[in-house]
Motif scaffolding. Structure first.
Motif, PDB file in Angstrom:
ATOM      1  N   GLU A  12       4.175   3.509  -9.405  1.00  0.00           N
ATOM      2  CA  GLU A  12       5.344   2.802  -9.924  1.00  0.00           C
ATOM      3  C   GLU A  12       5.101   1.315  -9.705  1.00  0.00           C
TER       4      GLU A  12
ATOM      5  N   GLU B 133      10.819   5.712   0.553  1.00  0.00           N
ATOM      6  CA  GLU B 133      11.879   6.239  -0.310  1.00  0.00           C
ATOM      7  C   GLU B 133      11.864   7.755  -0.194  1.00  0.00           C
TER       8      GLU B 133
ATOM      9  N   HIS C  91       7.344   0.344  -1.823  1.00  0.00           N
ATOM     10  CA  HIS C  91       7.696   1.572  -1.100  1.00  0.00           C
ATOM     11  C   HIS C  91       6.707   2.682  -1.398  1.00  0.00           C
TER      12      HIS C  91
ATOM     13  N   HIS D  31       4.978   9.210  -4.906  1.00  0.00           N
ATOM     14  CA  HIS D  31       4.427   8.048  -5.603  1.00  0.00           C
ATOM     15  C   HIS D  31       4.376   6.830  -4.692  1.00  0.00           C
TER      16      HIS D  31
ATOM     17  N   ALA E 150       7.037   6.882  -1.772  1.00  0.00           N
ATOM     18  CA  ALA E 150       8.126   7.843  -1.981  1.00  0.00           C
ATOM     19  C   ALA E 150       7.696   9.262  -1.649  1.00  0.00           C
TER      20      ALA E 150
HETATM   21 ZN    ZN Z   1      10.029   4.742  -6.302  1.00  0.00          ZN
END
Ligand code: ZN
Length: 157
Positions: A138, A65, A18, A89, A20
Motif C-alpha cells: 500500500e 494496523e 504501517h 500488507h 498490517a
Molecule cells: Zn493499510
C-alpha cells in the motif's frame, strides 16, 4: 536498467507508515499487540465502505494496523479464511501518490488502485502482490500532498 531509470527522478518513500495484520477480532488481538507487545492503541475505526474494522497502534514513527473483516464477502475476509491471522500488507509513505502511481504503471507494476482513494489515514492506493514479490504493498500520501486536496481530505489531529 530501463525500469529503474524513471524511478530515480522522484522522491523515495519517507518511512514505513504501517504494517498490517489480519485478525479475527481486534478486541482479542489487543491482548497481544497492546498488552503483551506494549504498543499504544491510537484508534479503532469502522470502515463500512471496506467492510472492515481497523485499529492503529503506534511504534515510533510507524504503526501496526489490525484489520478485522466485518463480513465474509471481501478479499480480506477470504484471506483470513484461507490463510488465517497474520501479516497482510506493508504501507510506504510517499510525497505525491498520483505521480508515483503514474511512474509505477509506466514501469509495468500492476496497480490494484489506479488512482489515489480515501483511506483511514490519508490518500492510499494498493499495488498487486504479483508485481511486488508476493507482498501486498500500500502507498499512502504524506499529509499536505496534492491528493489530500484533490480528495477533499483533511489531516486528523
Ligand atoms: Zn493499510
Amino acid at each position: 536498467m530501463g525500469s529503474y531509470s524513471t524511478s530515480a527522478r522522484l522522491g523515495v518513500p519517507s518511512r514505513i507508515h504501517h504494517v498490517a495484520m489480519v485478525v479475527q477480532s481486534i478486541e482479542a488481538s489487543l491482548g497481544l499487540y497492546r498488552d503483551m507487545l506494549r504498543l499504544p492503541l491510537e484508534t479503532v475505526l469502522d470502515i463500512p465502505a471496506d467492510r472492515v474494522r481497523i485499529a492503529f497502534l503506534g511504534v515510533g514513527e510507524s504503526k501496526v494496523e489490525l484489520v478485522e473483516p466485518t463480513d465474509d464477502t471481501t478479499g480480506v475476509a477470504r484471506f483470513l479464511a484461507s490463510k488465517g491471522e497474520g501479516f497482510h500488507h506493508v504501507c510506504l509513505e510517499v510525497a505525491d501518490l498520483a505521480e508515483e502511481l503514474t511512474r509505477l504503471a509506466i514501469d509495468g507494476v500492476e496497480l490494484i488502485d489506479s488512482a489515489p482513494r480515501r483511506g483511514a489515514e490519508g490518500p492510499v492506493a494498493f499495488l498487486h502482490p504479483r508485481s511486488c514479490g508476493g507482498v501486498l504493498v500500500e502507498l499512502i500520501e504524506a499529509p499536505g500532498g496534492p491528493s489530500w486536496a484533490a480528495l477533499k481530505m483533511a489531516p486528523r489531529g
